[in-house]
Write a protein that holds these residues in place. Structure first.
Motif, mmCIF file in Angstrom:
data_model
loop_
_atom_site.group_PDB
_atom_site.id
_atom_site.type_symbol
_atom_site.label_atom_id
_atom_site.label_comp_id
_atom_site.label_asym_id
_atom_site.label_seq_id
_atom_site.Cartn_x
_atom_site.Cartn_y
_atom_site.Cartn_z
ATOM 1 N N PHE A 257 0.891 -0.879 -0.284
ATOM 2 C CA PHE A 257 -0.144 -0.043 0.001
ATOM 3 C C PHE A 257 0.965 1.031 -0.273
ATOM 4 O O PHE A 257 1.640 1.257 0.961
ATOM 5 N N ILE A 258 0.719 2.138 -0.968
ATOM 6 C CA ILE A 258 1.381 3.724 -1.121
ATOM 7 C C ILE A 258 0.360 4.221 -0.868
ATOM 8 O O ILE A 258 -0.591 3.993 -1.430
ATOM 9 N N THR A 259 0.680 5.096 0.472
ATOM 10 C CA THR A 259 -0.178 6.172 0.509
ATOM 11 C C THR A 259 -0.238 7.314 1.248
ATOM 12 O O THR A 259 0.032 7.947 2.860
ATOM 13 N N PRO A 260 0.365 7.659 0.313
ATOM 14 C CA PRO A 260 0.844 9.427 0.778
ATOM 15 C C PRO A 260 0.641 10.204 1.004
ATOM 16 O O PRO A 260 0.589 11.078 2.258
ATOM 17 N N LEU A 261 -0.899 10.185 1.320
ATOM 18 C CA LEU A 261 -1.971 10.981 1.674
ATOM 19 C C LEU A 261 -2.428 10.800 2.961
ATOM 20 O O LEU A 261 -2.690 11.878 3.917
ATOM 21 N N THR A 262 -2.045 9.847 3.572
ATOM 22 C CA THR A 262 -2.712 9.563 4.975
ATOM 23 C C THR A 262 -2.157 9.126 5.560
ATOM 24 O O THR A 262 -1.961 8.346 7.025
ATOM 25 N N HIS A 263 -0.460 8.338 5.071
ATOM 26 C CA HIS A 263 0.508 8.301 6.050
ATOM 27 C C HIS A 263 1.589 9.083 6.256
ATOM 28 O O HIS A 263 2.002 9.316 4.373
#
Ligand code: SAM
Ligand code: SF4
Length: 343
Positions: A257-263
Motif C-alpha cells: 500500500f502506498i498512501t502518500p496522503l494518509t501516512h
C-alpha cells in the motif's frame, strides 16, 4: 576550463541534513506517453520542446554522478520510458554500473504497452524487475482510465516480460467508483502469474482536467473491504520507499500500500527525482528543485561543478512533503505533472 577527459570528483556518500543517505534516484527520461491516464495527464497535453529535454548522454552522465556518490538503485520512468527513442541504448550503457557492482538495481516503471518489443533487450541488459502500471483487468474500464491504452497490448507485454525472466510488480492506482471492484481480480491475477501487487492512492499532481477529490479512494477503505474477507498481517518489511506491506494469510500473497496522503513515509525517504529537463526534486511533494541541466551544459567535461550542485541540493532536502487533498480541494497540491517529475 573544459578538457577532453572527464575529471572525476568526490565519491563520498550523499547524506541529507536529517541523516538520510540518498541511495535511490528516479529519472524521468521523457514527459511523453502513448496513454493519457485520467489521474496523470490531460488529454491535450503539451509536451516539452526537444532542446529542453536531457539528451541520453546527459541522463547517463547525471545518473553516473549520483551512482559515484552512493546511489545504489536507479529507476527510469516518465512519461512512458519505453517510448523514448534510444532508451535501450541508455539502459545498456547504464548497466555497466551493475557489472562493476556500483549499482544494485537498474529498473523501470512502465505502462507495459511497449514491453512485448523490449522485454528481451531489457533482461539482456541486466534489468531484473520492472513495475508495470495496471489499474484494472476489465478492457473497457482500462480504455476509459487510460483514454488511449488497450489492455490486450499491456497483457501481452507483461507476458513477454515474464517469459524474458523479468519479475513484475503491478502498480494499481485506487480510483473511487472506477476500480474499487477490481482489487480481488487483480490479486487473483497477480497470484496466478507470480507478480507482486502494490496499490497507490491518487496524488494531486498537475492539472488533468479531472476531478480528483471525487476519485480519491483512501486505501484504508480498500483495506477494510479486504479485511471483511481475508486476514491481513502487517509486515515489518520496508524498502526505504513509501510502501507498507501486508500478507494475506489465506493466499500467502503480499500486498503493498502506498498512501502518500494518509501516512507519513518521509522519515525513511532515501530518494530524489530527476525530471526530463534535468531539475532535481529533493521531495515529490515540494516545489524546491535544483537545475542540474544548466550545470551539466555549462561544463560538459568536468563533473566538479555538477558534484557541488548535487551536494548543495541534497543539503536542502526537506524533512517531509505537503500533500493534503482535502484541504486543497480541486487545486493540485503540486502543479507539475507526475509524468515530468517521474512517478
Ligand atoms: N508511464 C509509466 C507508468 O504508467 O507506469 C511510468 C510513469 S507513471 C507517471 C508512474 C506511476 O505513477 C504509475 O504507476 C502511475 O499509475 C502513477 N501515477 C500517475 N499519476 C498519479 C497520481 N496523480 N497519483 C498517484 N499515482 C499516479
Ligand atoms: Fe502515461 Fe504512466 Fe501517466 Fe498513464 S500514468 S499517462 S501511462 S505516464
Amino acid at each position: 576550463m573544459a578538457t577532453s577527459t572527464l575529471v572525476l570528483p568526490s565519491t563520498a556518500s550523499l547524506i541529507d541534513p536529517f541523516g538520510r543517505a540518498i541511495t535511490y534516484l528516479r529519472v524521468s527520461v521523457t514527459d511523453r506517453c502513448d496513454f493519457r491516464c485520467r489521474y496523470c495527464m490531460a488529454e491535450d497535453m503539451t509536451f516539452l520542446p526537444k532542446a529542453e529535454v536531457l539528451s541520453l548522454e546527459e541522463i547517463d552522465r547525471l545518473a553516473s554522478a549520483f551512482i559515484r556518490r552512493g546511489t545504489r538503485r536507479l529507476r527510469l520512468t516518465g512519461g512512458e520510458p519505453l517510448v523514448r527513442r534510444g532508451i535501450i541504448d541508455l539502459v545498456r550503457s547504464l548497466s555497466r554500473h551493475l557489472r562493476t557492482g556500483a549499482l544494485d538495481e537498474l529498473t523501470l516503471t512502465s505502462n507495459g504497452s511497449q514491453l512485448a518489443r523490449h522485454a528481451g533487450d531489457l533482461a539482456a541488459a541486466g534489468v531484473r524487475r520492472i513495475n508495470v502500471s495496471l489499474d484494472t483487468l476489465d478492457p473497457e474500464k482500462f480504455a476509459h482510465i487510460t483514454r488511449w491504452g488497450r489492455l490486450p497490448q499491456v497483457l501481452e507485454g507483461i507476458e513477454a516480460a515474464t517469459d524474458a525472466g523479468l519479475r513484475i510488480k503491478l502498480n494499481m492506482v485506487a480510483l473511487a467508483g472506477l476500480n474499487e471492484d477490481d482489487v480481488l481480480p487483480m490479486l487473483d491475477f497477480a497470484a496466478r502469474h507470480g507478480h507482486d501487487l502494490t496499490m497507490i492512492e491518487t496524488m494531486p499532481m498537475g492539472d488533468t482536467g479531472e476531478d480528483r477529490v471525487d476519485r480519491y479512494l483512501p486505501l484504508s477503505r480498500v483495506r477494510a473491504q479486504l479485511e471483511a474477507r481475508f486476514t491481513l498481517t502487517d509486515l515489518a518489511e520496508r524498502t526505504g520507499g513509501p510502501a507498507r506491506y501486508v500478507r494475506i494469510e489465506e493466499t500467502g500473497q503480499t500486498l503493498g500500500f502506498i498512501t502518500p496522503l494518509t501516512h507519513n513515509f518521509c522519515e525513511s525517504c532515501n530518494r530524489v527525482r530527476l525530471t526530463t529537463t534535468g531539475q532535481l526534486y529533493m521531495c515529490l511533494g515540494q516545489d524546491d528543485q535544483a537545475d542540474l541541466r544548466a550545470v551539466v551544459r555549462a561544463a560538459p567535461n568536468d563533473d566538479h561543478a555538477l558534484d557541488a550542485a548535487i551536494e548543495a541540493a541534497i543539503a536542502r532536502k526537506p524533512k517531509g512533503h505537503d500533500f493534503d487533498i482535502s484541504r486543497r480541494g480541486q487545486a493540485p497540491a503540486v502543479r507539475r505533472h507526475m509524468s515530468v517529475t517521474g512517478g
